[in-house]
Scaffold this active site. Sequence first.
Site, short mmCIF file in Angstrom:
data_model
loop_
_atom_site.label_atom_id
_atom_site.label_comp_id
_atom_site.label_asym_id
_atom_site.label_seq_id
_atom_site.Cartn_x
_atom_site.Cartn_y
_atom_site.Cartn_z
N HIS A 205 0.82 -1.21 0.00
CA HIS A 205 0.00 0.00 0.00
C HIS A 205 0.85 1.26 0.00
CE1 HIS A 205 0.73 1.02 4.24
NE2 HIS A 205 0.59 -0.28 4.54
N SER A 279 1.50 4.23 -5.02
CA SER A 279 2.10 5.46 -4.51
C SER A 279 3.47 5.18 -3.85
CB SER A 279 1.13 6.12 -3.53
OG SER A 279 1.52 7.43 -3.22
#
Length: 478
Positions: A205, A279
């Site tokens: 993540h 990201s």
Amino acid sequence: MHVMGKSKSVLIVTGRAINEVLSFIIFSLLDVLDFILCYVYRAADFFIEAEWKPCYCSPAKEAITSSGNILVSEQGESKIVCLSSSRLQLEDISDTLFTRPSLVSEVSKSTVNELKRLKLEGTVIQSSWEKIKRSGKVRSTFTVNSTIVEMLHGKIRGQQSHPVPRWSDCDCKTCTSWTSSSKETLFVLAAGAKENMQEDVLFIHGFISSSAFWTETLFPNFSKSAKSKYRLFAIDLLGFGRSPKPTDSLYTLREHLEMIERSVLEPNKVKSFHIVAHSLGCILALALAVKYPGSVKSLTLLAPPYFPVPKGEQGTQYLMRKLAPRRVWPLIAFGASMAAWYEHISRTICFLICKNHRLWEFLTKLITRNRIRTYLVEGFCCHTHNAAWHTLHNILCGTAGKIDGYLDVVRNRLKCSVTIYHGRDDELIPVECSYNVKSRIPRAEVKVFEKKDHITIVVGRQEDFARELEEIWKTSSL
């Protein structure tokens, strides 16, 4: 038509000017507020915990000797020498942790640079720059001249660490579940094949998020055939979600990678794997690919934060200005600037949001009448300030000088497919970043989605994305 176009241009220029003026005023005030909060937290830490951990606006000598570490800086690159009773380690850290000039000094410096660009060098510029330096508004960069200057006495053995959690951190079961385990490993949610597994997939993540970003969106939407073939691992990164949040960690790249290895690769005997990263997670994905070039079968990167550093620029400082431009608009840039530039303001925000995340989750469910799942709220709130602050600086900013090398290794040494997804409306990581990656890795395939942003590139299109991932893995296995 010409008049309308001219009016639009005037409005755009006016809007930018207003944004610049408001940003200067507001962030100048925030500079002062952060300075005041420094002493507020010093007092609070002392009265509540009977000691305080020096912050990065502390005098350099105090920050070193009190933290149990030694800072070594040479040719613009900074490292921390970590001493323990068993080993000595050299940690890469970002100089943005301890060198963040005030907005006034930045404006002064940019003004001088602009004058130079216009070829107005000479005595006027020189005298102006000397006045700025004499005024004392420019923070000097602290360096230790490539040697260990001061050894630690009585700081290593018997030193008591800060309580876990600290008074300003959340103490709920979700955030502290790791303290009851004898093994410090990441929280890993495994799904998919348990027997006759053919391949492994690792999901990483992004910043201030959690494994729920994947498990609540993609995992339920993978096909039965994919779940019977692939073993899926979604992790909470060190300092986030349900993973350990040590108060004495610097959350460096080495620490993050070692925790992934110790928590996923080694115990599950993972030999080869696909990587899906979002990201900030893209940086860790590239670092893993470089470390295991023969093991990565495919790389899927979502909104990779790759900003090529111009020649003559200091990579870490340049990247911080790109990610956190200290502007009040757009709002996402304002939030990023608060998180990156202000150690004590961002700690206050963490105190208000993260320590009270159960309240915010309750209010979210109450206001929406329990119509939406709050996994994004939980992922956003379940971290400590220490984890978020160091991870932002040491991973996002601190790797600015390494990403080029990582991408070159992926291009030259790895044979795996590279697929990049980006939302056209992403205001945090602009779509140009993905095209920058492609310029470095020509075989990379870039897919840009209209009317999607940093989050909705996955959330809202999870079914389609799950099918696309399955196709990528299937093609990569041929």
